[in-house]
Each structure stands twice: as structure tokens, then as C-alpha cells.
Design an enzyme around this catalytic site. Structure first.
Site, PDB file in Angstrom:
ATOM      1  N   HIS A 177       0.814  -1.228   0.000  1.00 57.69           N
ATOM      2  CA  HIS A 177       0.000   0.000   0.000  1.00 57.69           C
ATOM      3  C   HIS A 177       0.843   1.271   0.000  1.00 57.69           C
ATOM      4  O   HIS A 177       0.358   2.339   0.366  1.00 57.69           O
ATOM      5  CB  HIS A 177      -0.936   0.006   1.224  1.00 57.69           C
ATOM      6  CG  HIS A 177      -2.007  -1.038   1.152  1.00 57.69           C
ATOM      7  ND1 HIS A 177      -2.558  -1.648   2.254  1.00 57.69           N
ATOM      8  CD2 HIS A 177      -2.641  -1.586   0.086  1.00 57.69           C
ATOM      9  CE1 HIS A 177      -3.482  -2.517   1.868  1.00 57.69           C
ATOM     10  NE2 HIS A 177      -3.548  -2.508   0.558  1.00 57.69           N
ATOM     11  N   CYS A 183       3.131  21.547  -4.131  1.00 58.68           N
ATOM     12  CA  CYS A 183       4.409  21.411  -4.825  1.00 58.68           C
ATOM     13  C   CYS A 183       4.838  22.788  -5.360  1.00 58.68           C
ATOM     14  O   CYS A 183       4.005  23.704  -5.476  1.00 58.68           O
ATOM     15  CB  CYS A 183       4.161  20.431  -5.975  1.00 58.68           C
ATOM     16  SG  CYS A 183       5.505  20.158  -7.089  1.00 58.68           S
TER      17      CYS A 183
HETATM   18  P1  NAD Z   1      -6.729  -4.079  10.687  1.00 55.65           P
HETATM   19  O1  NAD Z   1      -6.695  -2.744  11.346  1.00 55.65           O
HETATM   20  O2  NAD Z   1      -7.901  -4.396   9.852  1.00 55.65           O
HETATM   21  O3  NAD Z   1      -6.553  -5.254  11.749  1.00 55.65           O
HETATM   22  C1  NAD Z   1      -5.499  -5.349  12.649  1.00 55.65           C
HETATM   23  C2  NAD Z   1      -5.309  -6.808  13.093  1.00 55.65           C
HETATM   24  O4  NAD Z   1      -4.245  -6.847  14.030  1.00 55.65           O
HETATM   25  C3  NAD Z   1      -6.529  -7.430  13.785  1.00 55.65           C
HETATM   26  O5  NAD Z   1      -6.716  -8.732  13.274  1.00 55.65           O
HETATM   27  C4  NAD Z   1      -6.145  -7.482  15.276  1.00 55.65           C
HETATM   28  O6  NAD Z   1      -6.731  -8.567  15.961  1.00 55.65           O
HETATM   29  C5  NAD Z   1      -4.637  -7.636  15.167  1.00 55.65           C
HETATM   30  N1  NAD Z   1      -3.873  -7.117  16.300  1.00 55.65           N
HETATM   31  C6  NAD Z   1      -4.113  -6.016  17.048  1.00 55.65           C
HETATM   32  N2  NAD Z   1      -3.141  -5.834  17.952  1.00 55.65           N
HETATM   33  C7  NAD Z   1      -2.250  -6.836  17.773  1.00 55.65           C
HETATM   34  C8  NAD Z   1      -1.012  -7.192  18.404  1.00 55.65           C
HETATM   35  N3  NAD Z   1      -0.492  -6.469  19.409  1.00 55.65           N
HETATM   36  N4  NAD Z   1      -0.361  -8.277  17.950  1.00 55.65           N
HETATM   37  C9  NAD Z   1      -0.874  -9.028  16.930  1.00 55.65           C
HETATM   38  N5  NAD Z   1      -2.034  -8.738  16.302  1.00 55.65           N
HETATM   39  C10 NAD Z   1      -2.711  -7.659  16.725  1.00 55.65           C
HETATM   40  O7  NAD Z   1      -5.386  -4.194   9.883  1.00 55.65           O
HETATM   41  P2  NAD Z   1      -5.046  -4.719   8.454  1.00 55.65           P
HETATM   42  O8  NAD Z   1      -5.671  -6.033   8.198  1.00 55.65           O
HETATM   43  O9  NAD Z   1      -3.606  -4.579   8.335  1.00 55.65           O
HETATM   44  O10 NAD Z   1      -5.754  -3.695   7.439  1.00 55.65           O
HETATM   45  C11 NAD Z   1      -5.849  -2.339   7.654  1.00 55.65           C
HETATM   46  C12 NAD Z   1      -5.289  -1.507   6.528  1.00 55.65           C
HETATM   47  O11 NAD Z   1      -5.000  -0.285   7.138  1.00 55.65           O
HETATM   48  C13 NAD Z   1      -4.010  -1.987   5.951  1.00 55.65           C
HETATM   49  O12 NAD Z   1      -4.180  -2.042   4.605  1.00 55.65           O
HETATM   50  C14 NAD Z   1      -2.951  -0.925   6.278  1.00 55.65           C
HETATM   51  O13 NAD Z   1      -2.444  -0.361   5.095  1.00 55.65           O
HETATM   52  C15 NAD Z   1      -3.680   0.185   6.931  1.00 55.65           C
HETATM   53  N6  NAD Z   1      -3.120   0.611   8.222  1.00 55.65           N
HETATM   54  C16 NAD Z   1      -1.783   0.721   8.367  1.00 55.65           C
HETATM   55  C17 NAD Z   1      -1.245   1.095   9.574  1.00 55.65           C
HETATM   56  C18 NAD Z   1       0.245   1.181   9.690  1.00 55.65           C
HETATM   57  O14 NAD Z   1       0.917   1.482   8.694  1.00 55.65           O
HETATM   58  N7  NAD Z   1       0.801   0.884  10.859  1.00 55.65           N
HETATM   59  C19 NAD Z   1      -2.085   1.397  10.651  1.00 55.65           C
HETATM   60  C20 NAD Z   1      -3.474   1.303  10.463  1.00 55.65           C
HETATM   61  C21 NAD Z   1      -3.977   0.893   9.239  1.00 55.65           C
END
Ligand code: NAD
Length: 244
Positions: free
Chosen positions: A117, A146
């Protein structure tokens, strides 16, 4: 013991690929989108829709800045990111495919990272196509522009946008080649990324999953479910793999 079994499978594997989601970065202080602590309980997801961004760039940017620049800025890699980097250094992991846009795998030392992404660290001018590091752009006045006058958009994938072709090709190739697919902290709700574990399974990969709770994959695809927080489970796996 599932951890011991998972370590044995990884040690004996030919091609291990990790697939990570927002859950791996939760213990770095970045909330996921969904769930009770999720960002969508506080912010409106339409800010990340391409059509809304075009018509309301300032409103979109106000939310984007809060979430991805004020908030993500302080985050550092945790033990789960570091365990994956170590596995790669020890020849036990071929690649990390991440849905995250926070750059934490690279900061932890992972080298072969496929960003499905995109990444929040770069901005893209929607008029001239120039890319610039976000830290060099003043976000005091929104939307940032920009030098050509065009509006900058973060260089990550918004709802309604295509996945970057190179990342998509490389990720699906990994899913074909892997004999172990290690899922960490993903619900499996975001298409088309959510298809990658299905594709890996279809090509014969064992699915090892780390999550605090069952996901869309757990009962259908997962062979070994390692329930718990990503840092604790990955520290345990590292010990079982005897890598320091
Ligand atoms: P999601 O937000 O849909 O789900 C998060 C998952 O992580 C859940 O299944 C939850 O049970 C699990 N989880 C929560 N805490 C945890 C821990 N400490 N250890 C292990 N598992 C844990 O996330 P997704 O499926 O990645 O999809 C969300 C989309 O949002 C992605 O495409 C991503 O690009 C984006 N996103 C990215 C970030 C980031 O870059 N850090 C943050 C938020 C969302």
C-alpha cells in the site's frame, strides 16, 4: 507446543514469506483502523477516499496529517519488526509483504520489503508527478503544495486507487513461491491484499498466523495459530529458532 512446531516448519522451509498488517505496529503505538481502539472510531474513513480527496483536499489533509504525520512520526520498530529483520539476516525469511505504510520494517533492518500500500514518508504531486520526502514539506498550511502549484498527496494507496503494479506483481509472486506464509496482525478484510494468503495456500504453503484474536483466515486457512501479541509471540519464535 505450537511455537516449537512453527519454528521447526520455518527451519525446514525452502521459502518463507511474512505478510504483515496494522497489528504488528500496534505495540509501536500506532492503532489499527478497525476494532474498539481503531482509528475509524475517531476519524471518518472518507478522508482516504480518492474522490473525496480531489473535491476536499484541505479537509482530507487535516485528518491525514493528524493520523499519519503527527501520530506516526514518533513510532519506532518493536520486537516483532526486529524478529523479522533477524530472520532475514539468518536466511530464514525471504521477504516481508506489508500492508502498513509506516516504514517500521525498514527501520528495524528488513531489506526485502514489499510495500503493498505504499509508504507515508513520501508525498506525490498530483499535477507534475514529483515525489518529495514528507519531512521536507511544510504541513502548517493545508493542503501542502508542490513548487508547480499542484496538491501533494501522500504516496500511499487510498481507497479507490490501484495497487502499485510492481508491488502487486512481486507480492503475488512471493505468494506463489512461498512454502511457509507467516501472517502477523492482519484481519484479512482489505482487498486485494487479503487474497495473498489464499494464493499462498492454493500453491501449497503452510500458513502460520500470529494474532491476538481470530481473523478471517484462522479457521479457513491457518495451519498453526500463534495467539498473542506480536512482540511476545515473535520473541518466543526467535528463541525457538535460536537466533539472536
Ligand atoms: P486491521 O486494522 O484491519 O486489523 C489489525 C489486526 O491486528 C486485527 O486482526 C487485530 O486482531 C490484530 N492485532 C491487534 N493488535 C495486535 C497485536 N499487538 N499483535 C498481533 N495482532 C494484533 O489491519 P489490516 O488487516 O492490516 O488492514 C488495515 C489496513 O489499514 C491496511 O491495509 C494498512 O495499510 C492500513 N493501516 C496501516 C497502519 C500502519 O501502517 N501501521 C495502521 C493502520 C492501518
Amino acid at each position: 507446543m505450537p511455537l516449537t512446531a512453527a519454528a521447526r516448519i520455518i527451519r525446514n522451509a525452502r521459502h518463507v514469506t511474512a505478510f504483515t498488517g496494522a497489528g504488528i505496529s500496534v505495540e509501536s503505538g500506532i492503532p489499527p483502523f478497525r476494532g474498539t481502539e481503531g482509528l475509524w472510531n475517531r476519524y471518518d474513513p472518507q478522508s482516504l477516499e480518492m474522490s473525496y480527496f480531489h473535491s476536499h483536499p484541505r479537509e482530507s489533509w487535516e485528518v491525514i496529517k493528524k493520523i499519519f504525520y503527527d501520530f506516526f512520526g514518533e513510532a519506532r520498530p518493536n520486537d516483532a519488526h526486529r524478529a523479522l529483520a533477524l530472520m532475514e539476516q539468518h536466511g530464514l525469511l525471504h521477504a516481508v509483504i506489508t500492508q502498513n505504510i509506516d516504514n517500521l520494517h525498514q527501520e528495524a533492518g528488513s531489506r526485502n520489503v514489499i510495500e503493498f500500500h505504499g509508504n507515508s514518508q513520501m508525498l506525490l504531486c498530483l499535477d507534475c508527478g514529483a515525489r518529495r520526502p514528507a519531512r521536507e514539506v511544510d504541513l502548517a498550511v493545508l493542503p501542502p503544495r508542490c513548487t508547480c502549484g499542484g496538491v501533494y498527496k501522500p504516496d500511499f494507496v487510498f481507497f479507490g486507487e490501484m495497487i502499485p503494479e510492481d508491488a502487486s506483481m512481486r507480492a503475488f509472486r512471493e505468494a506463489e513461491l512461498a512454502d511457509v506464509f507467516l501472517l502477523i496482525g492482519t484481519t484479512g478484510e482489505v482487498m486485494p491484499a487479503s487474497l495473498l494468503p489464499e494464493e499462498a495456500k492454493r500453491h501449497g504453503a503452510m500458513i502460520i498466523e500470529v494474532n491476538t484474536e481470530a481473523s478471517n483466515y484462522t479457521t479457513r486457512l491457518t495451519d498453526i495459530f500463534l495467539e498473542g501479541k506480536a512482540t511476545a509471540v515473535m520473541r518466543g519464535l526467535r528463541t525457538e529458532l535460536l537466533i539472536m
